[in-house]
Write an enzyme that holds these catalytic residues in place. Structure first.
Site, short mmCIF file in Angstrom:
data_model
loop_
_atom_site.label_atom_id
_atom_site.label_comp_id
_atom_site.label_asym_id
_atom_site.label_seq_id
_atom_site.Cartn_x
_atom_site.Cartn_y
_atom_site.Cartn_z
N GLU A 128 0.85 -1.18 0.00
CA GLU A 128 0.00 0.00 0.00
C GLU A 128 0.89 1.24 0.00
OE1 GLU A 128 -2.76 0.42 3.28
OE2 GLU A 128 -3.79 2.04 2.28
N ALA A 269 1.76 -0.14 10.86
CA ALA A 269 1.42 -1.53 10.54
C ALA A 269 0.56 -1.57 9.29
CB ALA A 269 0.68 -2.18 11.70
N GLU A 305 -5.61 -2.98 12.55
CA GLU A 305 -5.27 -3.79 11.36
C GLU A 305 -6.20 -4.99 11.26
OE1 GLU A 305 -3.59 -2.03 9.55
OE2 GLU A 305 -2.51 -0.78 10.98
N1 BES Z 1 -3.21 0.87 5.81
C1 BES Z 1 -2.45 1.49 6.82
C2 BES Z 1 -0.98 1.38 6.61
C3 BES Z 1 -0.42 2.24 5.51
C4 BES Z 1 -0.45 3.59 5.62
C5 BES Z 1 0.17 1.72 4.42
C6 BES Z 1 0.10 4.39 4.62
C7 BES Z 1 0.69 2.49 3.43
C8 BES Z 1 0.67 3.84 3.53
C9 BES Z 1 -2.76 0.91 8.19
O1 BES Z 1 -4.01 0.32 8.32
C10 BES Z 1 -2.74 2.07 9.15
O2 BES Z 1 -3.60 2.88 9.07
N2 BES Z 1 -1.74 2.11 10.02
C11 BES Z 1 -1.53 3.20 10.93
C12 BES Z 1 -1.84 2.83 12.34
C13 BES Z 1 -3.29 2.89 12.68
C14 BES Z 1 -3.57 2.43 14.08
C15 BES Z 1 -3.88 4.26 12.51
C16 BES Z 1 -0.07 3.55 10.82
O3 BES Z 1 0.68 2.77 10.23
O4 BES Z 1 0.31 4.59 11.30
ZN ZN Z 2 -5.59 1.62 8.60
#
Ligand code: BES
Ligand code: ZN
Length: 874
Positions: A128, A269, A305
């Site tokens: 992603e 994550a 997640e």
């Molecule tokens: N889908 C995202 C991870 C992501 C973000 C991948 C940007 C690629 C680019 C994941 O579900 C996410 O939102 N992670 C957050 C933590 C969450 C608890 C808000 C993060 O990685 O900060």
């Molecule tokens: Zn997310």
């Protein structure tokens, strides 16, 4: 590195692709410098598309080794391949054909940490938003859903563990010490959810029985030897799976669910189907060194997640403009989960503090954008507080407007109607309109319009007429690219509090729809008349933070003091106290700028003492109430002409007075909170530690404070107090040195050591940070190290970063550019620390601008960094 092309992607340009890829079969032969990838794609021409339409696939820095259709290699003139595109000029006339692609990639040289890379000898992927195109050519867009079968092959000694999405189907040994595994994921998914992990990892195993009685095998994989640090994460995972069944009726759908912790990761994550990949910081927790915030983060991110499995994976986004469809909704879900697992009131206050600290400045500065943007140059830069936190608040408002039953019915309909689809915000809103029969057109502006709405409220009481009147006016400030704003639907929860502390009721109301404690603001002005109100109440507004807005309320300090002691809504009670503190700090700031000694009303410090010792309140709540507004919170409320040194001085002065006024009470309370039993990460214990830590922070301002901190057993918190409140003293230096000696080999723990030192207030910290960048444990290529040192310095150290001579900005710009050479995504994120440069006083403003200009003039800047720098300067 993808350099900037200047291309702007627009929502209105969305159109479905000409081709679909119903099945994807991948074969990886892993090797650090030359991994061979064979992709077998079933390509289907969409109904109605001319057979002459070329097939154009995305790539990024790819080397094509071979291409064949239906078993026949293509001739040179049949296709065009560049590192970032593969065009099949004349696809077969048949509606369906098989495309075979061979590419070669070098995971060990991948420092951008997108696509397939190697971290700490572990192969892992991050796809992603647009990382899959660094693995093979593909229709790398979220509306292309495909069923994946993945075969991974590697030398057994190098990678005994071979994981991918879905369920394991087959594994076996091969000649020359090699082995392979095959995984199949029956759920069609977009390419951004693809994942592969291979390496030598330790396993923590668990299992979960779903609501329909299916057994799911759970695995958390970590660096060998660290298994004992993953117990809390496993427990959080099981609780998340149960909660999603109870709260939303959502059951897990594969036979296995795996989580892998890696030490080099751009984000927190990633929710890859059946194989979540985590920054190890959000999996591993050692009781000795993890803070309570660490435990809370692990719980929340594991949940987040996992919850994506339904909100993101089973139902994904049509295009990246719809990012909040999965992220805002999933943040809402993880917030609710944490509220149910911990204290709802405390969680809500913490959420609002985060929203104000991160989303408000974004919404009020040059990077403002709607929750659903209409334009982007680089999608990586739209994983923002607006999409996430404000996106979550918008979902919360839907629930406030519809009530819990209709909200749940709408969510049920969403899952039923859109399962297996790539959906839009319109689809999401429609389910709530359909279950409730309401028109959400005006409400939808929350998705479309940037900026933080403001409500101005004044009240009058007419004793003779027994009438209480609220005059409410809404405005939405202009934001970049949107100078004129439309009127919003703002659900404003409220309550009247009588002199006896009891709720005051009314007989009838006119001037706005008022139901269930919520005033629905829809017009520019509302004169809301409450009849049958004989005494003048105190007004508690935006209870529970029902809308993400700012309030300008003409209210006497007496009323605020009253609400801070009596409001029955815990959020608003906290807010009343916090507003008093903020107002006092802003007044002190102005006095300091005028060259005066700041003065504070004695009753403020006395109130702090009463709150601290109020046994009717949870310790965690008291800790939050006692935390003074942060330096950047104060700066945001002042708005312009910011001098961080004066803000710091104001805050210090108030903290000192609170400490001196309450010395005995704080000291006794501090002693009474000593934890004697074994450590437990639960919320109640964490709350007592939080209260103890904030008391220590106050007590450290008194003459005996340094000695007290040096004796504290809560290691990391005490080290921060010593280093920040007594920097340069022998106690502080000794404690820092001892910490470093003890944890030298443990990167995640040493990150706290970097963080604490990067946060030491004052001009000298720039030099300290520069020196720490030479520390053997620091690495410019590792995102966690960079964020601990440079991220903390630039976003959490106002007096250090904004050193009047601009040296902080210079170090910052230099480092951002250095990071960018390897990892543009992390560099661009860091660079947002300068977004509020225009609110600084003129001297610092000019120097901050120069730092931005210095970055902008660099040639071949990445798309990521150029986008941030240019929008910040615009
Ligand atoms: N889908 C995202 C991870 C992501 C973000 C991948 C940007 C690629 C680019 C994941 O579900 C996410 O939102 N992670 C957050 C933590 C969450 C608890 C808000 C993060 O990685 O900060
Ligand atoms: Zn997310």
């Amino acid at each position: 590195m993808r350099t900037d092309t200047g291309h702007v992607f627009k929502l209105e340009d969305y159109r479905p692709s000409d081709y679909l890829i119903p099945r994807t079969s991948l074969d990886f032969r892993l090797s650090p410098d030359a991994t061979h990838v064979t992709a077998l794609l079933t390509i289907e021409r969409r109904e109605g598309v001319a057979p002459t339409a070329p097939l154009v696939l995305d790539g990024d820095a790819l080397t094509l080794l071979g291409v064949a259709i239906d078993g026949h290699a293509l001739a040179a003139g049949d296709y065009e391949a560049t590192p970032d595109r593969l065009t099949i000029l004349k696809p077969p006339a048949a509606q369906c054909f098989e495309l075979r692609l061979e590419t070669e990639i070098a995971p060990s040289r991948n420092e951008a940490l997108m696509g397939l890379y190697r971290s700490n000898n572990v192969y892992c992927t991050q796809c992603e938003a647009e990382g899959f195109r660094r693995i093979t050519y593909f229709l790398d867009r979220p509306d292309i859903l495909s069923v994946y079968t993945v075969r991974v092959e590697a030398p057994h000694n190098e990678a005994p563990l071979l994981l991918s999405n879905g369920n394991p189907v087959e594994r076996g040994a091969l000649a020359n010490g090699r082995h392979y595994a095959v995984w199949h994921d029956p759920f069609p998914k977009p390419s951004y959810l693809f994942a592969l992990v291979a390496g030598a990892l330790g396993k923590v195993a668990g299992s979960f029985t779903t609501m329909s009685g299916r057994e799911v095998e759970l695995g958390i994989y970590v660096e060998p030897g660290k298994e004992r640090l993953a117990g809390y994460a496993m427990d959080a995972l099981k609780r998340s799976m149960k909660w999603d069944e109870d709260a939303f009726g959502r059951e897990y759908d594969l036979d296995v669910f795996n989580i892998v912790a890696v030490s080099d990761f751009n984000m927190g994550a990633m929710e890859n189907k059946g194989l979540n990949v985590f920054n190890d910081k959000y999996v591993l927790a050692d009781e000795e060194t993890a803070t309570d915030a660490d435990f809370a983060n692990i719980e929340a991110i594991i949940a987040h997640e996992y919850f994506h499995n339904w909100t993101g994976n089973r139902i994904t986004c049509r295009d990246w403009f719809q990012l909040c469809l999965k992220e805002g909704l999933t943040v809402y879900r993880d917030h609710e989960f944490s509220a149910d697992q911990r204290s709802r009131a405390v969680k809500r206050i913490a959420e609002v503090r985060t929203l104000r600290a991160h989303q408000f400045p974004e919404d009020q500065g040059p990077l403002a954008h709607p929750v659903r943007p209409r334009r982007y140059r680089e999608i990586n830069n739209f994983y923002t507080a607006t999409v996430y936190e404000k996106g979550s608040e918008v979902v919360r408002m839907i629930r406030t407007i519809l009530g819990p039953e209709l909200f749940r019915a709408g969510m049920d309909l969403y899952f039923e109607r859109h399962d297996g689809q790539a959906a839009t915000i319109e689809d999401f809103l429609k389910v709530f309109e359909d279950v409730s029969g309401r028109d959400l057109a005006q409400f939808a502006l929350w998705y479309h319009q940037a900026g933080t709405p403001n409500l101005t409220v004044s009240s009058t009481h007419n004793a003779a007429a027994r009438e209480f009147i609220l005059e409410i006016e809404q405005s939405v400030p202009p934001t970049p690219a949107e100078s004129r704003k439309r009127l919003m639907h703002i659900p404003l929860a409220f309550g009247f509090v009588g002199a006896d502390g009891k709720p005051v009721t009314w007989a009838a109301v006119e001037g706005a729809t008022v139901d269930d404690g919520v005033i629905h603001i829809r017009k520019r002005r509302h004169t809301v008349r409450f009849s049958g109100v004989s005494e003048r109440p105190s007004v508690s507004l935006n209870r529970g933070f029902s809308a993400p807005i700012t309030l300008s309320v003409q209210q006497k300090a007496d009323d605020q003091f009253f609400l801070a002691a009596h409001d029955s809504d815990p959020f608003s009670r906290w807010q009343a106290f916090n507003t008093l503190l903020t107002d006092a700090l802003i007044a002190a700031f102005r006095q300091i700028l005028d060259g005066k000694e700041p003065v504070f009303a004695a009753r403020l410090a006395e109130l702090a003492g009463r709150v601290a010792c109020d046994e009717a309140l949870e310790p965690a709540y008291r800790a939050l109430a006692l935390a003074l507004p942060g330096e950047s919170d104060i700066a945001r409320d002042i708005g312009k002409g910011i001098d961080p040194d004066a803000i710091f001085a104001a805050r210090e002065a108030l903290a000192r007075i609170i400490a001196e006024t309450n010395r005995d009470a704080f000291s006794a309370l501090y002693d009474s909170l000593a934890d004697n039993g074994p450590f437990s990460p639960d919320a109640a214990s964490a709350g007592r530690r939080a209260l103890r830590n904030i008391l220590l922070d106050y007590l450290s301002l008194l003459p005996e404070g340094a000695a007290l901190a040096a004796r504290s057993v809560i290691l990391v918190a005490a080290l921060a107090v010593l280093a920040h409140r007594h920097s340069g003293t022998a106690e502080a230096e000794q404690a820092l040195a001892a910490f470093e000696a003890r944890y030298r080999g443990d990167a995640l723990v040493l990150d706290k050591w970097f963080q604490i030192q990067a946060g030491v207030p004052g001009a000298q910290t720039v030099d300290k940070v520069r020196a720490l960048m030479q520390h053997p444990a620091f690495s410019i290529a590792n995102p966690n190290r960079v964020r601990s040192l440079i991220g903390t310095f630039s976003s959490a150290n106002q007096t250090g970063f904004h050193r009047p001579d601009g040296e902080g900005y210079r170090l910052f710009a230099e480092t951002v550019l250095e990071v960018e050479k390897r990892n543009p995504q992390v560099a661009a994120r860091l660079a947002t620390a300068l977004r509020s440069w225009r609110s600084l006083e003129p001297g610092r403003q000019a120097k901050a601008k120069q730092a931005l200009l210095d970055m902008a003039k660099v040639e071949n800047l990445s798309a990521d960094l150029r986008d941030i720098v240019e929008r910040t300067l615009a």
